[in-house]
Design a protein around this motif. Structure first.
Motif, PDB file in Angstrom:
ATOM      1  N   GLU A 115       0.823  -1.212   0.000  1.00 56.40           N
ATOM      2  CA  GLU A 115       0.000   0.000   0.000  1.00 56.40           C
ATOM      3  C   GLU A 115       0.858   1.264   0.000  1.00 56.40           C
ATOM      4  O   GLU A 115       0.520   2.248  -0.655  1.00 56.40           O
ATOM      5  N   GLU A 119       0.721   4.043  -2.892  1.00 60.18           N
ATOM      6  CA  GLU A 119       0.562   5.458  -2.578  1.00 60.18           C
ATOM      7  C   GLU A 119       1.684   6.289  -3.203  1.00 60.18           C
ATOM      8  O   GLU A 119       1.455   7.365  -3.749  1.00 60.18           O
ATOM      9  N   LEU A 124      -2.933   4.195  -4.934  1.00 56.54           N
ATOM     10  CA  LEU A 124      -3.538   3.557  -3.765  1.00 56.54           C
ATOM     11  C   LEU A 124      -5.045   3.389  -3.939  1.00 56.54           C
ATOM     12  O   LEU A 124      -5.612   2.384  -3.510  1.00 56.54           O
TER      13      LEU A 124
END
Length: 135
Positions: A115, A119, A124
């Protein structure tokens, strides 16, 4: 890489390559089609056999015949030019497949890292999307 050479038959495709990359450093290998970019990366991952020179990763000489490439490949990531995601799996599940199955990492830790990487590249919000939903 130090003084790294690769041949396909009589044709030398990598000639005396010297390259040093520090941990955490991001580099770009740029050049025209056919100049050896993919061959260089395939050598780094043991998918092509080198002919001479030195190739070290974490102070280990990888051109040694005793090199366990399965172990090395767990520490070196590679995305092929013709990459394919598993269509029945979300983006996140595709990213977690290697860390969970190959590296045997804990899901929580691997998911946090995946994640964070999504991002970092602005994706994300696509973590639960399926490949058919991506452009």
């Amino acid at each position: 890489f130090h003084g790294f050479n690769k041949f396909f038959g009589e044709q030398q495709v990598l000639n005396g390559i010297d390259l040093q990359v520090q941990s955490g450093e991001v580099i770009v290998i740029l050049g025209p089609s056919g100049c050896g970019k993919s061959t260089l990366l395939r050598c780094l991952n043991g998918l092509e056999v080198a002919h001479s020179g030195s190739l070290k990763f974490l102070d280990r000489e990888l051109l040694d015949k005793a090199t366990d490439w399965r172990d090395i490949r767990q520490q070196i990531g590679m995305v092929f030019q013709s990459y394919h995601l598993f269509p029945h799996m979300s983006v996140l599940d595709n990213l977690l497949l290697g860390p969970l199955k190959v590296q045997k990492r804990q899901r929580r830790e691997a998911q946090q890292q995946a994640e964070a990487l999504l991002e970092r590249v602005g994706l994300l919000d696509k973590r639960d999307a399926f490949p058919r939903q991506l452009s």
